[in-house]
Design a protein around this motif. Structure first.
Motif, PDB file in Angstrom:
ATOM      1  N   ILE A 203       1.073  -1.990  -5.554  1.00 41.39           N
ATOM      2  CA  ILE A 203       1.658  -2.670  -4.396  1.00 41.39           C
ATOM      3  C   ILE A 203       3.179  -2.679  -4.496  1.00 41.39           C
ATOM      4  O   ILE A 203       3.886  -2.387  -3.526  1.00 41.39           O
ATOM      5  N   ASP A 204       3.666  -2.973  -5.684  1.00 45.81           N
ATOM      6  CA  ASP A 204       5.110  -3.095  -5.882  1.00 45.81           C
ATOM      7  C   ASP A 204       5.837  -1.769  -5.725  1.00 45.81           C
ATOM      8  O   ASP A 204       6.986  -1.728  -5.272  1.00 45.81           O
ATOM      9  N   VAL A 205       5.197  -0.658  -6.105  1.00 47.63           N
ATOM     10  CA  VAL A 205       5.889   0.623  -6.143  1.00 47.63           C
ATOM     11  C   VAL A 205       5.788   1.404  -4.839  1.00 47.63           C
ATOM     12  O   VAL A 205       6.542   2.343  -4.615  1.00 47.63           O
ATOM     13  N   CYS A 206       4.879   1.029  -3.952  1.00 46.73           N
ATOM     14  CA  CYS A 206       4.682   1.794  -2.715  1.00 46.73           C
ATOM     15  C   CYS A 206       5.997   1.897  -1.935  1.00 46.73           C
ATOM     16  O   CYS A 206       6.566   0.871  -1.536  1.00 46.73           O
ATOM     17  N   PRO A 207       6.494   3.109  -1.707  1.00 50.49           N
ATOM     18  CA  PRO A 207       7.821   3.269  -1.075  1.00 50.49           C
ATOM     19  C   PRO A 207       7.934   2.673   0.320  1.00 50.49           C
ATOM     20  O   PRO A 207       9.002   2.217   0.726  1.00 50.49           O
ATOM     21  N   THR A 208       6.839   2.689   1.067  1.00 47.75           N
ATOM     22  CA  THR A 208       6.874   2.233   2.463  1.00 47.75           C
ATOM     23  C   THR A 208       6.173   0.895   2.672  1.00 47.75           C
ATOM     24  O   THR A 208       6.009   0.464   3.813  1.00 47.75           O
ATOM     25  N   ARG A 209       5.750   0.258   1.575  1.00 49.08           N
ATOM     26  CA  ARG A 209       5.028  -1.017   1.639  1.00 49.08           C
ATOM     27  C   ARG A 209       3.777  -0.886   2.506  1.00 49.08           C
ATOM     28  O   ARG A 209       3.454  -1.754   3.320  1.00 49.08           O
ATOM     29  N   ALA A 210       3.060   0.214   2.294  1.00 47.45           N
ATOM     30  CA  ALA A 210       1.842   0.457   3.070  1.00 47.45           C
ATOM     31  C   ALA A 210       0.683  -0.399   2.582  1.00 47.45           C
ATOM     32  O   ALA A 210      -0.252  -0.663   3.346  1.00 47.45           O
ATOM     33  N   ILE A 211       0.702  -0.805   1.313  1.00 44.74           N
ATOM     34  CA  ILE A 211      -0.355  -1.677   0.792  1.00 44.74           C
ATOM     35  C   ILE A 211       0.062  -3.097   1.153  1.00 44.74           C
ATOM     36  O   ILE A 211       0.823  -3.754   0.435  1.00 44.74           O
ATOM     37  N   VAL A 212      -0.411  -3.564   2.296  1.00 47.39           N
ATOM     38  CA  VAL A 212       0.076  -4.817   2.873  1.00 47.39           C
ATOM     39  C   VAL A 212      -0.483  -6.047   2.167  1.00 47.39           C
ATOM     40  O   VAL A 212       0.048  -7.150   2.297  1.00 47.39           O
ATOM     41  N   ALA A 213      -1.552  -5.859   1.423  1.00 44.58           N
ATOM     42  CA  ALA A 213      -2.176  -6.930   0.636  1.00 44.58           C
ATOM     43  C   ALA A 213      -3.115  -6.246  -0.347  1.00 44.58           C
ATOM     44  O   ALA A 213      -3.477  -5.087  -0.156  1.00 44.58           O
ATOM     45  N   PRO A 214      -3.493  -6.929  -1.407  1.00 46.12           N
ATOM     46  CA  PRO A 214      -4.451  -6.306  -2.323  1.00 46.12           C
ATOM     47  C   PRO A 214      -5.691  -5.812  -1.575  1.00 46.12           C
ATOM     48  O   PRO A 214      -6.265  -6.540  -0.773  1.00 46.12           O
ATOM     49  N   TYR A 215      -6.032  -4.558  -1.780  1.00 47.81           N
ATOM     50  CA  TYR A 215      -7.216  -3.922  -1.190  1.00 47.81           C
ATOM     51  C   TYR A 215      -7.087  -3.679   0.311  1.00 47.81           C
ATOM     52  O   TYR A 215      -8.075  -3.411   0.984  1.00 47.81           O
ATOM     53  N   GLU A 216      -5.869  -3.722   0.838  1.00 49.70           N
ATOM     54  CA  GLU A 216      -5.674  -3.528   2.288  1.00 49.70           C
ATOM     55  C   GLU A 216      -4.506  -2.593   2.530  1.00 49.70           C
ATOM     56  O   GLU A 216      -3.362  -2.898   2.193  1.00 49.70           O
ATOM     57  N   LEU A 217      -4.798  -1.450   3.147  1.00 46.52           N
ATOM     58  CA  LEU A 217      -3.794  -0.416   3.393  1.00 46.52           C
ATOM     59  C   LEU A 217      -3.549  -0.236   4.883  1.00 46.52           C
ATOM     60  O   LEU A 217      -4.501  -0.029   5.645  1.00 46.52           O
ATOM     61  N   ASP A 218      -2.290  -0.312   5.278  1.00 47.90           N
ATOM     62  CA  ASP A 218      -1.905   0.042   6.644  1.00 47.90           C
ATOM     63  C   ASP A 218      -1.554   1.522   6.613  1.00 47.90           C
ATOM     64  O   ASP A 218      -0.456   1.912   6.214  1.00 47.90           O
TER      65      ASP A 218
END
Length: 358
Positions: A203-218
């Motif tokens: 979650i912390d490293v995702c460049p675009t903050r696509a992992i909006v919450a644990p186990y949830e991907l936008d």
């Protein structure tokens, strides 16, 4: 062979002979995933991937997708090339930091995994048929409305990580998944406990903050979606965050602690082709349409086509301004595409040139 437990053991052994690292068996009840899947769709997180919604809840109901299905044999196959095994994470981190490098996801550097897994699952089905006679089955690998991770998780191949990919204690996540739907009432395997704990590295490293919450991907923010699934213009506000990742993104896997256990593939199919592990943005941006067709033959990359290939490279070249601002070779490459017949390519080229002039 009439004893189903003995048959299940044999199937797993045959699968390993075909290059799969592990096979497990699940029943077809995914009703516990339906509400979450619908909520994900309702939020629009699937973006332009209309196929995610087009089959309704068949994705969570294997027996509706393939009538007669009572079990799913799930399989995983590692794809990390043996030649890249030593220090692969450090090497990938270094390439991500080199603004002139073109970073292509590890899984896409060799042969198209769809072809490899589908062929070997078909061979597995043939082996079963030779043993017991005709039976009902259908093979899938990321090619139909199938909840692959949910089925793999239920079968005990691993657990769903916070980045939504499957994780395995002995193998991390650098593997492909495939399924064999069958009407054989084989004994099922048990799920394993999750082991992400309090870790939030993905979650912390995702460049675009696509992992909006644990186990949830936008998916609309995910670099893999933006560079592969999205057909049109990449949103301007996300372009600078993509960096030099021009086909997919491995960051959430690269920094996952479990991938210190990533297994290598013994199959030459996943060996790197055309130097895609060490290519520059300028070189790949220079590919003509014929070059692209020739160099991506048998590759998963071909699906995006030359136009989107150039779009992605232009974004990478624009972002190269962070470390290579005004580089003569980069500017020359971009200027050579200013009159490209595609408006999509021209738009991204002009954006890239503006980045170098700021």
């Amino acid at each position: 062979m009439t004893d189903l437990a003995t048959l299940a053991d044999a199937i797993k052994a045959w699968g390993r002979e075909l290059g799969f690292a592990d096979l497990r068996i699940a029943d077809v009840d995914l009703s516990h995933r339906e509400a979450g899947f619908q909520a994900w769709l309702d939020k629009g997180y699937h973006g332009e991937m209309d196929y995610m919604a087009s089959h309704g809840m068949k994705r969570a109901r294997p027996a509706e997708l393939v009538p007669g299905t009572v079990r799913v044999i799930t399989a995983r196959m590692p794809y990390l090339p043996e030649a890249a095994a030593a220090g692969w994470r450090q090497r990938e981190e270094g390439r991500s930091a080199d603004g002139s490098a073109a970073v292509i996801s590890l899984y896409a550097r060799g042969r198209d995994y769809h072809k490899v897994l589908r062929a070997r699952l078909q061979q597995l089905a043939g082996r079963i048929e030779n043993e017991i006679g005709p039976f009902g089955y259908r093979v899938f690998t990321d090619s139909a409305p199938v909840m692959e991770v949910a089925l793999a998780e239920k079968s005990g191949l691993g657990w769903r990580g916070k980045h939504t990919l499957l994780l395995n204690r002995e193998a991390g996540s650098m593997f492909f998944l495939g399924e064999l739907f069958t009407d054989l009432a084989l004994p099922v395997d048990q799920p394993v406990a999750p082991h992400c704990g309090q870790c939030s590295a993905c979650i912390d490293v995702c460049p675009t903050r696509a992992i909006v919450a644990p186990y949830e991907l936008d998916a609309r923010r995910c670099i893999s979606y933006l560079t592969i699934e999205l057909k049109g213009s990449i949103p301007v506000e996300l372009r600078s965050l993509i960096g030099n990742r021009v086909y997919g993104c491995d960051d959430c896997q690269l920094y996952c602690p479990w991938n210190k256990f990533a297994q290598t593939s013994g199959l030459p199919d996943f060996d790197v082709r055309h130097g895609l592990d060490n290519a520059s943005l300028v070189a790949l941006f220079g590919w003509s349409e014929d070059d692209f067709s020739r160099n991506t033959e048998g590759s998963a990359i071909r699906r995006i086509g030359h136009e989107r290939w150039l779009r992605n490279m232009a974004v990478g070249l624009g972002n190269a301004a962070v470390t290579h601002k005004g580089d003569a070779r980069i500017l020359a490459a971009l200027c050579a595409r200013l009159d490209h017949p595609s408006a999509l390519v021209r738009e991204h080229v002009m954006w890239a040139l503006e980045r170098h002039s700021l």
